[in-house]
Motif scaffolding. Sequence first.
Motif, PDB file in Angstrom:
ATOM      1  N   SER A 269      34.867 -42.401  17.635  1.00 30.94           N
ATOM      2  CA  SER A 269      34.896 -41.526  18.818  1.00 30.94           C
ATOM      3  C   SER A 269      34.330 -40.136  18.549  1.00 30.94           C
ATOM      4  CB  SER A 269      36.330 -41.416  19.345  1.00 30.94           C
ATOM      5  OG  SER A 269      37.189 -40.896  18.350  1.00 30.94           O
ATOM      6  N   LYS A 270      34.779 -39.492  17.459  1.00 29.56           N
ATOM      7  CA  LYS A 270      34.361 -38.100  17.225  1.00 29.56           C
ATOM      8  C   LYS A 270      32.893 -38.007  16.835  1.00 29.56           C
ATOM      9  CE  LYS A 270      38.971 -36.483  16.006  1.00 29.56           C
ATOM     10  NZ  LYS A 270      39.836 -35.878  14.951  1.00 29.56           N
ATOM     11  N   ILE A 271      32.423 -38.980  16.053  1.00 30.75           N
ATOM     12  CA  ILE A 271      31.011 -38.978  15.661  1.00 30.75           C
ATOM     13  C   ILE A 271      30.123 -39.204  16.881  1.00 30.75           C
ATOM     14  CG2 ILE A 271      29.259 -40.277  14.391  1.00 30.75           C
ATOM     15  CD1 ILE A 271      31.266 -40.677  12.166  1.00 30.75           C
ATOM     16  N   SER A 272      30.452 -40.200  17.681  1.00 28.16           N
ATOM     17  CA  SER A 272      29.642 -40.475  18.875  1.00 28.16           C
ATOM     18  C   SER A 272      29.731 -39.324  19.872  1.00 28.16           C
ATOM     19  CB  SER A 272      30.107 -41.775  19.536  1.00 28.16           C
ATOM     20  OG  SER A 272      31.473 -41.698  19.884  1.00 28.16           O
ATOM     21  N   LEU A 273      30.890 -38.694  19.961  1.00 31.19           N
ATOM     22  CA  LEU A 273      31.047 -37.564  20.876  1.00 31.19           C
ATOM     23  C   LEU A 273      30.198 -36.378  20.430  1.00 31.19           C
ATOM     24  CD1 LEU A 273      32.724 -36.861  23.421  1.00 31.19           C
ATOM     25  CD2 LEU A 273      34.417 -35.852  21.901  1.00 31.19           C
ATOM     26  N   ALA A 274      30.201 -36.106  19.129  1.00 35.04           N
ATOM     27  CA  ALA A 274      29.410 -34.984  18.608  1.00 35.04           C
ATOM     28  C   ALA A 274      27.917 -35.222  18.802  1.00 35.04           C
ATOM     29  CB  ALA A 274      29.730 -34.769  17.129  1.00 35.04           C
ATOM     30  N   PHE A 275      27.457 -36.439  18.524  1.00 37.62           N
ATOM     31  CA  PHE A 275      26.026 -36.707  18.667  1.00 37.62           C
ATOM     32  C   PHE A 275      25.615 -36.754  20.140  1.00 37.62           C
ATOM     33  CE2 PHE A 275      22.125 -39.325  18.363  1.00 37.62           C
ATOM     34  CZ  PHE A 275      21.446 -38.535  17.461  1.00 37.62           C
ATOM     35  N   SER A 276      26.491 -37.233  21.004  1.00 38.16           N
ATOM     36  CA  SER A 276      26.168 -37.230  22.441  1.00 38.16           C
ATOM     37  C   SER A 276      26.053 -35.804  22.961  1.00 38.16           C
ATOM     38  CB  SER A 276      27.220 -38.011  23.220  1.00 38.16           C
ATOM     39  OG  SER A 276      28.468 -37.352  23.190  1.00 38.16           O
ATOM     40  N   ASN A 277      26.926 -34.911  22.461  1.00 36.82           N
ATOM     41  CA  ASN A 277      26.808 -33.493  22.842  1.00 36.82           C
ATOM     42  C   ASN A 277      25.472 -32.920  22.389  1.00 36.82           C
ATOM     43  OD1 ASN A 277      29.227 -32.955  24.230  1.00 36.82           O
ATOM     44  ND2 ASN A 277      30.372 -32.831  22.311  1.00 36.82           N
ATOM     45  N   PHE A 278      25.046 -33.333  21.192  1.00 36.31           N
ATOM     46  CA  PHE A 278      23.743 -32.884  20.695  1.00 36.31           C
ATOM     47  C   PHE A 278      22.618 -33.382  21.605  1.00 36.31           C
ATOM     48  CE2 PHE A 278      20.095 -34.448  18.164  1.00 36.31           C
ATOM     49  CZ  PHE A 278      19.496 -33.218  17.880  1.00 36.31           C
ATOM     50  N   LEU A 279      22.686 -34.657  22.014  1.00 36.17           N
ATOM     51  CA  LEU A 279      21.657 -35.212  22.899  1.00 36.17           C
ATOM     52  C   LEU A 279      21.687 -34.552  24.274  1.00 36.17           C
ATOM     53  CD1 LEU A 279      21.955 -39.007  22.022  1.00 36.17           C
ATOM     54  CD2 LEU A 279      20.162 -37.419  21.312  1.00 36.17           C
ATOM     55  N   ILE A 280      22.878 -34.229  24.758  1.00 36.48           N
ATOM     56  CA  ILE A 280      23.004 -33.557  26.064  1.00 36.48           C
ATOM     57  C   ILE A 280      22.367 -32.178  25.998  1.00 36.48           C
ATOM     58  CG2 ILE A 280      24.670 -32.546  27.674  1.00 36.48           C
ATOM     59  CD1 ILE A 280      26.478 -34.968  27.021  1.00 36.48           C
ATOM     60  N   SER A 281      22.530 -31.503  24.837  1.00 36.24           N
ATOM     61  CA  SER A 281      21.891 -30.186  24.693  1.00 36.24           C
ATOM     62  C   SER A 281      20.369 -30.305  24.746  1.00 36.24           C
ATOM     63  CB  SER A 281      22.324 -29.539  23.371  1.00 36.24           C
ATOM     64  OG  SER A 281      21.802 -30.255  22.260  1.00 36.24           O
ATOM     65  N   LEU A 282      19.845 -31.506  24.415  1.00 40.31           N
ATOM     66  CA  LEU A 282      18.404 -31.757  24.512  1.00 40.31           C
ATOM     67  C   LEU A 282      18.025 -32.378  25.863  1.00 40.31           C
ATOM     68  CD1 LEU A 282      17.751 -33.285  20.963  1.00 40.31           C
ATOM     69  CD2 LEU A 282      17.475 -30.909  21.680  1.00 40.31           C
ATOM     70  N   HIS A 283      19.031 -32.493  26.767  1.00 40.44           N
ATOM     71  CA  HIS A 283      18.843 -33.075  28.109  1.00 40.44           C
ATOM     72  C   HIS A 283      18.467 -34.558  28.053  1.00 40.44           C
ATOM     73  CE1 HIS A 283      19.143 -29.014  29.664  1.00 40.44           C
ATOM     74  NE2 HIS A 283      18.162 -28.631  28.852  1.00 40.44           N
ATOM     75  N   ASP A 284      18.848 -35.219  26.961  1.00 40.28           N
ATOM     76  CA  ASP A 284      18.616 -36.654  26.837  1.00 40.28           C
ATOM     77  C   ASP A 284      19.890 -37.376  27.282  1.00 40.28           C
ATOM     78  OD1 ASP A 284      17.793 -39.174  26.263  1.00 40.28           O
ATOM     79  OD2 ASP A 284      17.356 -38.818  24.138  1.00 40.28           O
ATOM     80  N   TYR A 285      20.149 -37.354  28.610  1.00 38.02           N
ATOM     81  CA  TYR A 285      21.407 -37.884  29.144  1.00 38.02           C
ATOM     82  C   TYR A 285      21.492 -39.407  29.010  1.00 38.02           C
ATOM     83  CZ  TYR A 285      21.794 -33.244  31.215  1.00 38.02           C
ATOM     84  OH  TYR A 285      21.880 -31.894  31.399  1.00 38.02           O
ATOM     85  N   GLU A 286      20.364 -40.069  29.150  1.00 36.28           N
ATOM     86  CA  GLU A 286      20.378 -41.535  29.122  1.00 36.28           C
ATOM     87  C   GLU A 286      20.819 -42.054  27.757  1.00 36.28           C
ATOM     88  OE1 GLU A 286      17.358 -45.282  30.041  1.00 36.28           O
ATOM     89  OE2 GLU A 286      16.707 -43.210  30.408  1.00 36.28           O
ATOM     90  N   GLU A 287      20.251 -41.505  26.688  1.00 38.02           N
ATOM     91  CA  GLU A 287      20.628 -41.937  25.348  1.00 38.02           C
ATOM     92  C   GLU A 287      22.069 -41.551  25.021  1.00 38.02           C
ATOM     93  OE1 GLU A 287      20.061 -44.008  21.925  1.00 38.02           O
ATOM     94  OE2 GLU A 287      18.669 -43.825  23.618  1.00 38.02           O
ATOM     95  N   ALA A 288      22.493 -40.366  25.500  1.00 35.29           N
ATOM     96  CA  ALA A 288      23.878 -39.920  25.284  1.00 35.29           C
ATOM     97  C   ALA A 288      24.858 -40.885  25.952  1.00 35.29           C
ATOM     98  CB  ALA A 288      24.067 -38.506  25.820  1.00 35.29           C
ATOM     99  N   ASP A 289      24.515 -41.338  27.159  1.00 37.94           N
ATOM    100  CA  ASP A 289      25.384 -42.270  27.869  1.00 37.94           C
ATOM    101  C   ASP A 289      25.476 -43.612  27.136  1.00 37.94           C
ATOM    102  OD1 ASP A 289      25.889 -40.402  29.760  1.00 37.94           O
ATOM    103  OD2 ASP A 289      24.574 -41.235  31.298  1.00 37.94           O
ATOM    104  N   LYS A 290      24.369 -44.069  26.565  1.00 38.82           N
ATOM    105  CA  LYS A 290      24.383 -45.335  25.815  1.00 38.82           C
ATOM    106  C   LYS A 290      25.315 -45.256  24.616  1.00 38.82           C
ATOM    107  CE  LYS A 290      19.674 -46.856  27.003  1.00 38.82           C
ATOM    108  NZ  LYS A 290      18.318 -47.126  26.454  1.00 38.82           N
ATOM    109  N   ILE A 291      25.229 -44.139  23.902  1.00 33.10           N
ATOM    110  CA  ILE A 291      26.077 -43.958  22.719  1.00 33.10           C
ATOM    111  C   ILE A 291      27.545 -43.886  23.117  1.00 33.10           C
ATOM    112  CG2 ILE A 291      26.680 -42.293  20.904  1.00 33.10           C
ATOM    113  CD1 ILE A 291      23.644 -41.670  20.751  1.00 33.10           C
ATOM    114  N   LEU A 292      27.829 -43.144  24.175  1.00 32.92           N
ATOM    115  CA  LEU A 292      29.219 -43.011  24.626  1.00 32.92           C
ATOM    116  C   LEU A 292      29.775 -44.347  25.099  1.00 32.92           C
ATOM    117  CD1 LEU A 292      29.037 -39.630  26.577  1.00 32.92           C
ATOM    118  CD2 LEU A 292      30.334 -40.061  24.505  1.00 32.92           C
ATOM    119  N   TYR A 293      28.976 -45.106  25.816  1.00 31.24           N
ATOM    120  CA  TYR A 293      29.452 -46.377  26.349  1.00 31.24           C
ATOM    121  C   TYR A 293      29.740 -47.376  25.217  1.00 31.24           C
ATOM    122  CZ  TYR A 293      29.850 -50.460  29.368  1.00 31.24           C
ATOM    123  OH  TYR A 293      30.325 -51.573  30.013  1.00 31.24           O
ATOM    124  N   LYS A 294      28.881 -47.412  24.193  1.00 35.54           N
ATOM    125  CA  LYS A 294      29.145 -48.287  23.051  1.00 35.54           C
ATOM    126  C   LYS A 294      30.440 -47.898  22.349  1.00 35.54           C
ATOM    127  CE  LYS A 294      24.386 -49.605  21.900  1.00 35.54           C
ATOM    128  NZ  LYS A 294      23.306 -49.495  20.872  1.00 35.54           N
TER     129      LYS A 294
END
Length: 467
Positions: A269-294
């Motif tokens: 959870s914490k690793i995926s959450l941290a990396f999704s936040n990083f992707l969101i900061s790059l406005h890569d919402y689609e990839e962030a959502d994939k990581i969070l959903y997995k």
Amino acid sequence: MRYYFRVFLIAFFAIITAIFLQKYDKHSILFIVDSWRIKMSVATAVFVLLVLFFILLFIFKFILFLCSLSTRITNWIHRLKSKKYDKQLNKGLIFFLEDKHKESNQIFSKLGSNLFDNKDKLLSFLFYSKSSFLIGDYDKCLENLDYALLYINDNPVFIEAILIIKTKALLAKNLPNEASVVLLDLNKLVGENDLNALHISLNIEIALKNNKKVIEIARFLLNANYLTAAYLTEIIDEVGSQLIKDNVNNHDLCHDLWKFFKPQERLLSKISLAFSNFLISLHDYEEADKILYKSMQNSLQVELLHQYVNSCDYQHIPLKIKKMEMLLERNKENTDLLNSLGILCLRYKLWGQAEFYFLKSINIKNTSYINLLIGNLYYHLSRIEEAIEYWNKAIEVCGYRVSFMEQEFSRHSENMNIKDSDLMFKENNLTKIFQEEYFDSAPFPDYVFDDTLEQVELDSKNENKNQ
């Protein structure tokens, strides 16, 4: 006792032999002492000499006993003390095994160097050090380890024990650099792949914040089944997320770190959450959502649900609702998932569906948080009486009633704004009361009723006009 028994047997056989020989002995011996003339047979003379010999032996033994009397008394006192100290040592060891560390520490502190045997002294100081460590007296622990070194005699087993306790004590004193120096000596003795030494090394690297090294050691211990998988996985999750956060400004390194993690570690959870936040900061919402959903498929953590609900544009909400409904089919009793689904429906203006999920959630688990959500939903739908009812339930559930709030709900319910209710909760410190009710991790109930929804309504009206 055996000695005196042998003497008795010799004397007995001598007497029997003398009596037996006296009948057949024809020769005699004459002893002349001054005016005394003593005539006796040869057998009788031999018997008399034996008796005199034993008398002299007894006299010499008695004199020897008198000369060694002080030594015998000293040894007797020594044996009494030794028995007493052995009993105390055994009592201290029993207390230690029963986890009565304070009681055992008091016993070992009295023993100290009073024990006579060097091994007993060494054991006493070692257990004194360990019990001092367990009760938090780290200075006394290190002091007694130095005393233990005086009686160690280069025994590798005891050296290993001393180095382990010393390393842990230094680490507990928040001196990881000194602990790492002692760990080097321990590794020379037992080897770098010793599991106990690796566990200590793991704690040292955590203290030194060498996050990548921590993950490598944790993986090795996990493969060796040395510690519980849950404990090591939690360490990897915590340290891995911190590693991503520390390098969030370096985009290339952050992507390399994501490749560094194993597939099962990316689901944490914490690793995926941290990396999704990083992707969101790059406005890569689609990839962030994939990581969070997995990650949500692996574990439905509240933080993941919160992030998944909030990290999307308006047009992606329907797809997210469908995915979360698929998760709901496998987790029908999960209130966090129901609450998050309700919030997504609110964001997409599906009031009835949001109410359905909220009411289903409150039937499973009645919390202050869900009562606030339902109350604010009804207030937004102008169902003021029901809104006040659920707000009051939110206060009752947490067991904290505020008369000021009750008066505000009754007097100003018609003119009250949702932002005002938010302010009232903050002014009365209710966020502290609800701290265990998701306020730190889940979205605050009022955020779904802010200007975003007004903008959604305007967008929908514009779409209708265009059609």
